[in-house]
Scaffold this motif. Structure first.
Motif, PDB file in Angstrom:
ATOM      1  N   GLU A   1       1.015  -1.183  -0.044  1.00 28.79           N
ATOM      2  CA  GLU A   1      -0.118  -0.034   0.098  1.00 28.79           C
ATOM      3  C   GLU A   1       0.859   1.238   0.019  1.00 28.79           C
ATOM      4  OE1 GLU A   1      -3.179  -0.024  -0.364  1.00 28.79           O
ATOM      5  OE2 GLU A   1      -3.998  -1.951   0.158  1.00 28.79           O
ATOM      6  N   ILE A   2       0.272   2.361  -0.514  1.00 29.71           N
ATOM      7  CA  ILE A   2       1.131   3.641  -0.437  1.00 29.71           C
ATOM      8  C   ILE A   2       1.259   4.143   1.016  1.00 29.71           C
ATOM      9  CG2 ILE A   2       1.134   6.018  -1.374  1.00 29.71           C
ATOM     10  CD1 ILE A   2       1.497   3.884  -3.477  1.00 29.71           C
ATOM     11  N   ASP A   3       2.224   4.530   1.579  1.00 26.21           N
ATOM     12  CA  ASP A   3       2.474   4.842   2.705  1.00 26.21           C
ATOM     13  C   ASP A   3       2.370   6.500   2.699  1.00 26.21           C
ATOM     14  OD1 ASP A   3       3.176   5.716   5.334  1.00 26.21           O
ATOM     15  OD2 ASP A   3       4.503   4.190   5.505  1.00 26.21           O
ATOM     16  N   LEU A   4       1.222   7.151   3.162  1.00 29.05           N
ATOM     17  CA  LEU A   4       1.092   8.560   3.090  1.00 29.05           C
ATOM     18  C   LEU A   4       2.270   9.243   4.101  1.00 29.05           C
ATOM     19  CD1 LEU A   4      -2.547   9.084   3.432  1.00 29.05           C
ATOM     20  CD2 LEU A   4      -1.043   9.185   1.510  1.00 29.05           C
ATOM     21  N   LYS A   5       2.858   8.692   4.934  1.00 29.93           N
ATOM     22  CA  LYS A   5       3.974   9.106   5.642  1.00 29.93           C
ATOM     23  C   LYS A   5       5.204   9.261   4.913  1.00 29.93           C
ATOM     24  CE  LYS A   5       2.631   7.803  10.613  1.00 29.93           C
ATOM     25  NZ  LYS A   5       2.735   7.052  11.556  1.00 29.93           N
ATOM     26  N   LYS A   6       5.339   8.699   3.897  1.00 34.38           N
ATOM     27  CA  LYS A   6       6.399   8.456   2.966  1.00 34.38           C
ATOM     28  C   LYS A   6       6.306   9.406   1.890  1.00 34.38           C
ATOM     29  CE  LYS A   6       8.205   4.002   4.144  1.00 34.38           C
ATOM     30  NZ  LYS A   6       8.271   2.580   3.717  1.00 34.38           N
ATOM     31  N   VAL A   7       5.001   9.567   1.604  1.00 35.47           N
ATOM     32  CA  VAL A   7       4.569  10.607   0.299  1.00 35.47           C
ATOM     33  C   VAL A   7       4.714  12.064   0.852  1.00 35.47           C
ATOM     34  CG1 VAL A   7       2.580  11.182  -1.111  1.00 35.47           C
ATOM     35  CG2 VAL A   7       3.092   8.737  -0.844  1.00 35.47           C
ATOM     36  N   ILE A   8       4.452  12.358   2.087  1.00 33.16           N
ATOM     37  CA  ILE A   8       4.411  13.621   2.781  1.00 33.16           C
ATOM     38  C   ILE A   8       5.087  13.584   3.987  1.00 33.16           C
ATOM     39  CG2 ILE A   8       3.062  15.582   3.232  1.00 33.16           C
ATOM     40  CD1 ILE A   8       0.697  14.061   1.590  1.00 33.16           C
ATOM     41  N   PRO A   9       6.272  13.370   4.119  1.00 32.12           N
ATOM     42  CA  PRO A   9       7.041  13.390   5.273  1.00 32.12           C
ATOM     43  C   PRO A   9       7.209  14.754   6.265  1.00 32.12           C
ATOM     44  CG  PRO A   9       8.631  13.392   3.495  1.00 32.12           C
ATOM     45  CD  PRO A   9       7.298  13.326   2.891  1.00 32.12           C
ATOM     46  N   ASN A  10       6.974  15.720   5.704  1.00 33.92           N
ATOM     47  CA  ASN A  10       7.040  17.342   6.087  1.00 33.92           C
ATOM     48  C   ASN A  10       5.788  17.746   5.695  1.00 33.92           C
ATOM     49  OD1 ASN A  10       7.700  19.344   7.306  1.00 33.92           O
ATOM     50  ND2 ASN A  10       9.602  19.605   6.310  1.00 33.92           N
ATOM     51  N   ASP A  11       4.807  18.086   6.501  1.00 34.66           N
ATOM     52  CA  ASP A  11       3.618  18.756   6.174  1.00 34.66           C
ATOM     53  C   ASP A  11       3.649  20.491   6.362  1.00 34.66           C
ATOM     54  OD1 ASP A  11       3.543  18.942   8.661  1.00 34.66           O
ATOM     55  OD2 ASP A  11       1.509  17.904   8.917  1.00 34.66           O
ATOM     56  N   ALA A  12       4.800  20.515   6.705  1.00 29.50           N
ATOM     57  CA  ALA A  12       5.133  22.154   6.897  1.00 29.50           C
ATOM     58  C   ALA A  12       5.644  22.789   5.719  1.00 29.50           C
ATOM     59  CB  ALA A  12       6.297  22.405   7.986  1.00 29.50           C
TER      60      ALA A  12
END
Length: 965
Positions: free
Chosen positions: A296-307
């Motif tokens: 599955e796509i891991d959203l934490k790896k897709v968007i590691p820094n939401d700042a």
């Protein structure tokens, strides 16, 4: 316990004359048939050359020669070993460690064939339950259905119907028309009976249940022929299922020739072994295709820094803003929410984030000024996740797959919850367990389940299942005998260690009941705790007592003492080995103890225990709440600046704690590794170390071009030395001139391989030295450049010991070669192909590479069973090197069963008390002396015995010394 076999005049022998493979020096040796023989000696002395490259290779060659010339044409290279003659040879089976199956579909159950018998048991004796209602499934004969109708509906007016469609979409116009043409007048659609009309259809977008009315009748007496004929027709029309509906109450019941849920009407096909196989389309879970997990796509790896903003690269797969369609689409989408590409990602509304990731339901209007057209442009936006999945599915290139893989996470299949099978397959139960639950039991628990399962079967099922259960018990018993009670049938083969994989194949061979076979095993005791050694030895003797010859290449003391015959190869390694220094019984070997091996067995030589244990630097690496695999919320403190050994029986959780939890945590921290650690709560003290080095036994290279010189980096220094020689400077040679992998200096006839492969059609291919360079790899001009009279090809042909002397005055080269010598690899050639190195040798090459680097004194080294393939003397050398590392302030963590390593530890972490579900606890931690006092688990007892034995030997030596004049 079986007794040693007497070797005498009546013994038949396998005789080897003139063996010259690798470093063997024209060796003559005899091995007793139908006996247990141990071949021992230092690493690199020639043990494997004798056992595998001579005896096994000749056995295989003779077997292949019995085939026709046509059949031999399709088989691989089987060269005749360099030996004068071998007599008394039986058919040979080799059980090595290198053949571990990496296929994710291979499990302990499939590789031992136990799962095949389990599938057969479930197909023949399991009870089926409905996965919808939980009710027991039933099946009826036509006669039984008629009897039930006569008894349950006596005097009632009923409809007899045949089910045609169950919960499927469609308009079914053709079905209604075909029923009308067959003469049927009425049909029941979603519980409502209607007259069939021309052109009739239903809503194609809804799920429907459709039954055709075969007849309307009143149930009268038992000899009602009309009822019998109607039921027969309904069964045929409804594919074995008939529905009976009371006209007055509207209540309907289903009856089936097949397995059926009487409440919901759900039907199963008759069980067959393949519906319980996760490697068959009939049984595999359709969502994960029988693997038990999905990517599955891991959203934490897709968007590691939401700042960050999307413009500045918040969405890692897209990177920073580029003038591309996908950025134009996201920009247009964000405008609906009064945001832009420069808005920090954390400030974008949740609805907008959802559309960015998963796509928009509306077409997005792209501004004409952005795309430079005369009119607005409307497009559908599928989202970033769909974009990633499209790349993975459509671009098979290794680079694209590697790029996409960094955003994936392995997750348990949501459909089957990791059980790999369809829900129908999981609905069959024996003694309240489905086949996946039985396959997840530890082998010891499975054996207990098999002992009692017949009591929970009825008489008919019991008679059917008796023989299958007997076979299962036998095969499971063999796994218990070789010390694998902690494994389960669903354990993936790829996760097994070399020793575990080898013992599984050993158990399979014991189960095959072959006789008059020569078995050759490569260190089967690897990964085995002392507690389980005797079980393994008994298994080997059982194989012997069936009438087989068992030859084991081994360093284990217990195995040597239990052998019928010992062949000791030596006296040293490499050029200084390759001779038989002793052959005879273990008793003869020890009286007097002349060889190096015998001296270690008698205690004349010992690996000395340090006078005092290190106290470390007072700092700790603290790991809390480890819950991976069988670990039970374990908290561990690793004292830094010490030699730490992690012990415990096989399967107790050592590798899970170190290799699957601690090492991935540190690799993520220092190197941004993508490998996820097993579940844990927290870690403290990472700031006290500056890097982690994992020294495992994986190959240093997968092609013959890779070798110790290239891996350690010393070959680059050697090439630099040759480039700076006067002759090379005059000729204008660059470093590439001395590489055998690129054009310029290599021999182009063999492309730098040094040999050519000659295809022989009906015979094995032959490897012959290149006729141009004669195996030197380089062209004549390159070989004319010499240092101290040696060309670069001569240097590659040197052993490490020779190279240390040769480069003693070259400070840029000496440390890297000396490190190889220090870890006991002095016998290897610098240019020896990586594919010929054992796992233990590969591990020590890696260790030497790390040793030659400058350390800061804050490095953490992790080694998993570094004693693999090592003789007592080699272990002594290796431990001296590791002690030097710790003396510099570094920390070394070793997972090990070898007592010679354990006794040298500053700190022991003992896991247990058992393997599998019975393990996963920290039993005791402390110095060997402190652990020896513990009454928990098994390790303490053996550590205590080792320390006492060491004291006794030391006392004897002192006594002998005091008696000397």
């Amino acid at each position: 316990m079986t007794q040693p076999k007497a070797i005498g005049k009546q013994t038949e022998w396998i005789n080897v004359w003139g063996a010259r493979v690798h470093n063997l020096k024209n060796v003559d040796v005899k091995i007793p048939r139908n006996a247990l023989t141990v071949i021992t000696g230092l690493s690199g002395s020639g043990k494997s050359s004798l056992a595998f490259d001579t005896i096994y290779a000749e056995g295989q060659r003779r077997y292949i020669e019995t085939f026709s010339a046509y059949a031999r044409n399709f088989l691989g290279n089987l060269q005749r070993p360099d030996v004068d003659k071998i007599s008394g040879l039986s058919p040979v089976i080799s059980i090595e460690q290198k053949t571990t199956n990496k296929n994710p579909r291979s499990t302990v159950g499939t590789s031992t064939e136990i799962y095949d018998y389990l599938r057969l048991l479930y197909a023949r004796a399991a009870t089926a339950y409905s996965y919808l209602s939980g009710e027991k499934m039933v099946k009826y004969t036509e006669e039984k259905v008629i009897d039930m109708i006569l008894s349950d509906y006596a005097g009632h007016a009923i409809y007899i119907l045949a089910p045609l469609v169950r919960q499927r979409k469609g308009h079914y116009r053709e079905l209604f028309e075909s029923m009308r043409k067959k003469g049927y007048l009425y049909i029941r659609v979603d519980g409502e009976i209607k007259e069939i009309t021309r052109g009739m259809k239903v809503d194609r977008y809804k799920n429907h249940n459709i039954e055709v009315v075969i007849d309307k009748l009143k149930v009268r007496d038992k000899d009602d022929e009309r009822l019998k004929n109607t039921v027969r027709i309904a069964m045929r029309q409804g594919d074995g299922v008939v529905m009976v509906m009371d006209r007055d109450t509207g209540e309907a019941k289903n009856f089936s020739k097949r397995l059926m849920d009487p409440v919901t009407g759900l039907a199963y096909s008759d069980p067959a072994p393949n519906i319980f196989s996760f490697n068959s389309p009939e049984g595999a879970c359709p969502h994960c295709k029988g693997l038990g997990y999905v990517n599955e796509i891991d959203l934490k790896k897709v968007i590691p820094n939401d700042a960050l903003s999307i413009h500045d690269g918040a969405i890692v797969p897209l990177g920073k803003y580029k003038s591309q369609m996908i950025f134009w689409q996201i920009d247009a989408l964000l405008k609906k929410y009064d945001c832009s590409l420069k808005t920090p990602f954390k400030d974008i509304p949740a609805d907008a984030v959802s559309e960015i990731l998963y796509g928009s339901l509306e077409n997005i209007r792209i501004d004409k000024d952005v795309i430079h057209t005369s009119s607005d442009y409307f497009v559908a936006f599928d989202g970033v996740i769909k974009y990633l999945k499209t790349v993975m599915e459509n671009d098979d290139s290794a680079a694209s797959q590697k790029w996409a893989a960094q955003f994936l996470a392995e997750a348990v299949c949501p459909e089957c919850q990791g059980k790999r099978l369809k829900k129908e397959s999981l609905a069959y139960k024996i003694w309240d367990k489905n086949i996946a639950e039985v396959a997840s039991l530890d082998i010891s628990d499975l054996a207990e389940w098999l002992d009692h399962v017949e009591q929970h079967l009825d008489n008919k099922e019991g008679r059917i299942a008796h023989e299958i259960i007997k076979e299962l018990r036998s095969r499971v018993g063999f796994l218990l005998e070789v010390g694998l009670d902690y494994l389960s049938l669903n354990r993936q083969s790829a996760t097994l260690s070399g020793g575990e994989s080898q013992r599984i194949r050993l158990a399979t061979q014991i189960g095959s009941q072959l006789v008059n076979v020569l078995y050759i095993l490569d260190e089967p005791s690897i990964g085995l705790h002392q507690r389980d050694n005797q079980r393994l030895i008994n298994s080997l003797k059982e194989l012997r007592d069936m009438g087989n010859t068992v030859v084991v290449v081994e360093h284990d003391e217990d195995m040597m003492r239990a052998a019928d015959w010992i062949v000791d190869i030596g006296p040293r390694a490499g050029r200084k080995g390759g001779q038989v220094v002793f052959e005879g019984t273990p008793q003869q070997m020890l009286q007097p103890a002349k060889t190096l091996t015998a001296q270690y067995l008698t205690g004349e030589r010992q690996i000395a225990i340090p006078a005092e244990r290190r106290k470390g630097n007072g700092l700790f690496l603290k790991l809390r709440g480890c819950r991976g695999n069988n670990l039970k919320n374990v908290d561990v403190d690793f004292p830094l600046g010490e030699l730490i050994v992690v012990t415990g029986v096989s399967g107790s959780g050592k590798s899970t704690l170190i290799n699957a939890t601690l090492q991935p945590i540190l690799s993520q921290h220092f190197y941004r590794s993508l490998r996820k650690p097993m579940p844990y709560d927290s870690i403290e003290g990472i700031e006290h170390i500056d890097k982690v080095v994992n020294v495992d036994q994986s190959p240093i290279g997968r092609t013959p071009r890779s070798n110790p010189a290239t891996y350690t980096g010393v070959f680059g220094d050697i090439r630099s030395l040759y480039v700076n020689l006067p002759e090379a400077k005059i000729r204008g040679y660059k470093p590439g001139r001395f590489s055998f992998n690129v054009r310029g200096g290599r021999c182009e006839a063999c492309k730098g391989n040094g040999y050519k492969t000659i295809e022989m059609n009906f015979l094995p291919d032959v490897m012959v030295p290149c006729e141009v360079c004669h195996g030197k790899r380089y062209n004549r001009e390159t070989l004319e450049v010499r240092f101290k009279g040696k060309s670069i090809a001569d240097v590659l042909d040197m052993t490490v010991n020779m190279a240390v002397e040769f480069f003693e005055n070259v400070p840029a080269i000496l440390p890297k070669i000396k490190a190889l010598q220090d870890v006991g690899l002095g016998y290897l050639k610098l240019g020896q192909s990586a594919t010929t190195l054992s796992g233990g040798e590969s591990q020590r090459v890696k260790l030497a590479t790390e040793l030659s680097k400058k350390d800061t004194g804050k490095t953490l080294y992790i080694l998993d069973e570094p004693t693999t393939g090592l003789h007592f003397e080699d272990i002594n050398m290796l431990m001296k090197v590791l002690q030097k590392l710790v003396d510099k302030g570094n920390t070394v963590i070793i997972i090990e069963h070898n007592l010679d390593v354990i006794k040298l530890a500053d700190h022991i972490i003992d896991m247990g008390p058992e393997g599998g579900r019975g393990g996963g606890q920290l039993l005791v931690a402390g110095t060997p002396e402190e652990v020896a006092k513990c009454q928990l688990g098994y390790s303490a007892k053996y550590i205590r015995e080792t320390l006492e034995k060491q004291k006794e030997c030391a006392g004897r030596k002192e006594g002998q010394t005091s008696q000397e004049p």
